[in-house]
Design a protein around this motif. Structure first.
Motif, PDB file in Angstrom:
ATOM      1  N   GLY A 208       6.142   5.038   4.761  1.00 20.40           N
ATOM      2  CA  GLY A 208       5.518   5.560   3.556  1.00 20.40           C
ATOM      3  C   GLY A 208       5.257   4.908   2.442  1.00 20.40           C
ATOM      4  N   VAL A 209       6.326   4.199   2.316  1.00 21.53           N
ATOM      5  CA  VAL A 209       6.420   3.461   0.788  1.00 21.53           C
ATOM      6  C   VAL A 209       5.205   2.229   0.950  1.00 21.53           C
ATOM      7  N   LEU A 210       5.096   1.587   1.986  1.00 18.00           N
ATOM      8  CA  LEU A 210       3.940   0.782   2.367  1.00 18.00           C
ATOM      9  C   LEU A 210       2.460   1.220   2.451  1.00 18.00           C
ATOM     10  N   ASP A 211       2.491   2.463   2.783  1.00 10.68           N
ATOM     11  CA  ASP A 211       1.206   3.473   2.908  1.00 10.68           C
ATOM     12  C   ASP A 211       0.896   3.500   1.150  1.00 10.68           C
ATOM     13  N   ARG A 212       1.935   3.873   0.318  1.00 14.51           N
ATOM     14  CA  ARG A 212       1.779   4.305  -0.952  1.00 14.51           C
ATOM     15  C   ARG A 212       1.290   3.155  -1.613  1.00 14.51           C
ATOM     16  N   TRP A 213       1.927   2.008  -1.540  1.00 15.06           N
ATOM     17  CA  TRP A 213       1.532   0.623  -1.991  1.00 15.06           C
ATOM     18  C   TRP A 213       0.222   0.364  -1.977  1.00 15.06           C
ATOM     19  N   SER A 214      -0.435   0.372  -0.841  1.00 13.47           N
ATOM     20  CA  SER A 214      -1.622  -0.174  -0.333  1.00 13.47           C
ATOM     21  C   SER A 214      -2.791   0.823  -0.974  1.00 13.47           C
ATOM     22  N   ARG A 215      -2.622   2.134  -1.052  1.00  7.71           N
ATOM     23  CA  ARG A 215      -3.366   3.166  -1.731  1.00  7.71           C
ATOM     24  C   ARG A 215      -3.316   2.494  -3.264  1.00  7.71           C
ATOM     25  N   GLU A 216      -2.254   2.410  -3.850  1.00  7.00           N
ATOM     26  CA  GLU A 216      -2.159   1.871  -5.237  1.00  7.00           C
ATOM     27  C   GLU A 216      -2.534   0.647  -5.579  1.00  7.00           C
ATOM     28  N   ASN A 217      -2.651  -0.247  -4.626  1.00  7.30           N
ATOM     29  CA  ASN A 217      -3.192  -1.489  -4.833  1.00  7.30           C
ATOM     30  C   ASN A 217      -4.158  -2.065  -3.980  1.00  7.30           C
ATOM     31  N   PRO A 218      -5.141  -1.473  -4.060  1.00  4.82           N
ATOM     32  CA  PRO A 218      -6.384  -1.577  -2.800  1.00  4.82           C
ATOM     33  C   PRO A 218      -7.056  -3.019  -2.988  1.00  4.82           C
TER      34      PRO A 218
END
Length: 246
Positions: free
Chosen positions: A115-125
């Motif tokens: 989940g942390v990885l998914d949030r990171w990817s959305r916040e750093n496109p």
């Protein structure tokens, strides 16, 4: 070796100092780093002389052979990696856009770390994270089973998928593995057990830990093609090949 080396932008040794002979994963980090950005020394010298054969690079030369690295030696024998968002942030602060991660846990469920990885990817496109999905032949393991990550399976020559490479779909029903990259008998840099020498030797390893940096290094070339104007939407520009690479 050290921070003044032409390849190294940042080296995190807060948990583990270096590869040590006798460890179960001895040479793993050195091998993956070589697949990301290694240039055989003899090839490097040939390039300086201007007689390097770009169409037939020497063994152990990575696609993004002039890339620079943020190296994070993150686990020791206790296998307790730090928080993933801290690792990604450390890379980002030091300029990393492509993150190659050849590690994970033997769990197929969607975890908080995924989940942390998914949030990171959305916040750093503008950034992309590649993860190795595992080597037990089963479904993709965490955190490679995150939804916004490139999970890289291992290809084995003309035989297709390497039989031990983990495969999709993920336990939650997603694709699990998004692409294949060479991961069988990959020749790359060999560790010798000390950080104070440069041995100039190679070794062969197999698995998704090898296919992941191979894919990341190739992705570096694609990034360069976009930045330099080779790829413009649906059009492709033609430029001369530069020996500097990425």
């Amino acid at each position: 070796p050290g921070l003044l080396h032409r390849k190294i932008i940042h080296h995190n040794t807060s948990i583990d100092q270096e590869d040590r002979g006798g460890d179960a994963d001895f040479g793993h980090g050195t091998h993956t780093a070589g697949s990301l950005a290694c240039w055989d020394v003899e090839e490097y010298e040939a390039g300086a002389r201007g007689d390097w054969n770009e169409s037939s690079p020497g063994e152990g030369t990575a696609p993004s052979y002039a890339a620079r690295l943020v190296i994070q030696d993150i686990v020791d024998g206790d296998w307790k990696p730090p928080e993933l968002d801290r690792l990604l942030a450390e890379g980002g602060v030091n300029g990393a856009i492509i993150h190659s991660e050849s590690w994970g846990d033997d769990v197929a469920t969607y975890t908080e770390r995924a989940g942390v990885l998914d949030r990171w990817s959305r916040e750093n496109p503008w950034s992309v994270v590649l993860f190795a999905p595992g080597n037990n032949g089963g479904t993709v393991l965490e955190p490679a089973n995150a939804r916004n990550v490139l999970s890289v399976g291992a290809a084995s020559g003309d035989d297709g998928v390497y039989y031990q490479s983990n495969k999709g779909p993920s336990q939650e029903g997603g694709e699990g593995v998004h692409l294949l990259s060479p991961g069988y008998s990959i020749i790359s840099a060999k560790a010798d057990g000390t950080s104070q020498t440069i041995n100039g030797e190679f070794m062969t390893k197999t698995g998704t830990s090898m296919s992941t940096p191979m894919a990341a290094s190739t992705l570096g070339l694609i990034e360069q093609m976009i930045r330099d104007g080779w790829l413009l939407g649906d059009e492709t520009a033609v430029h001369p090949i530069s020996i500097e690479g990425i």
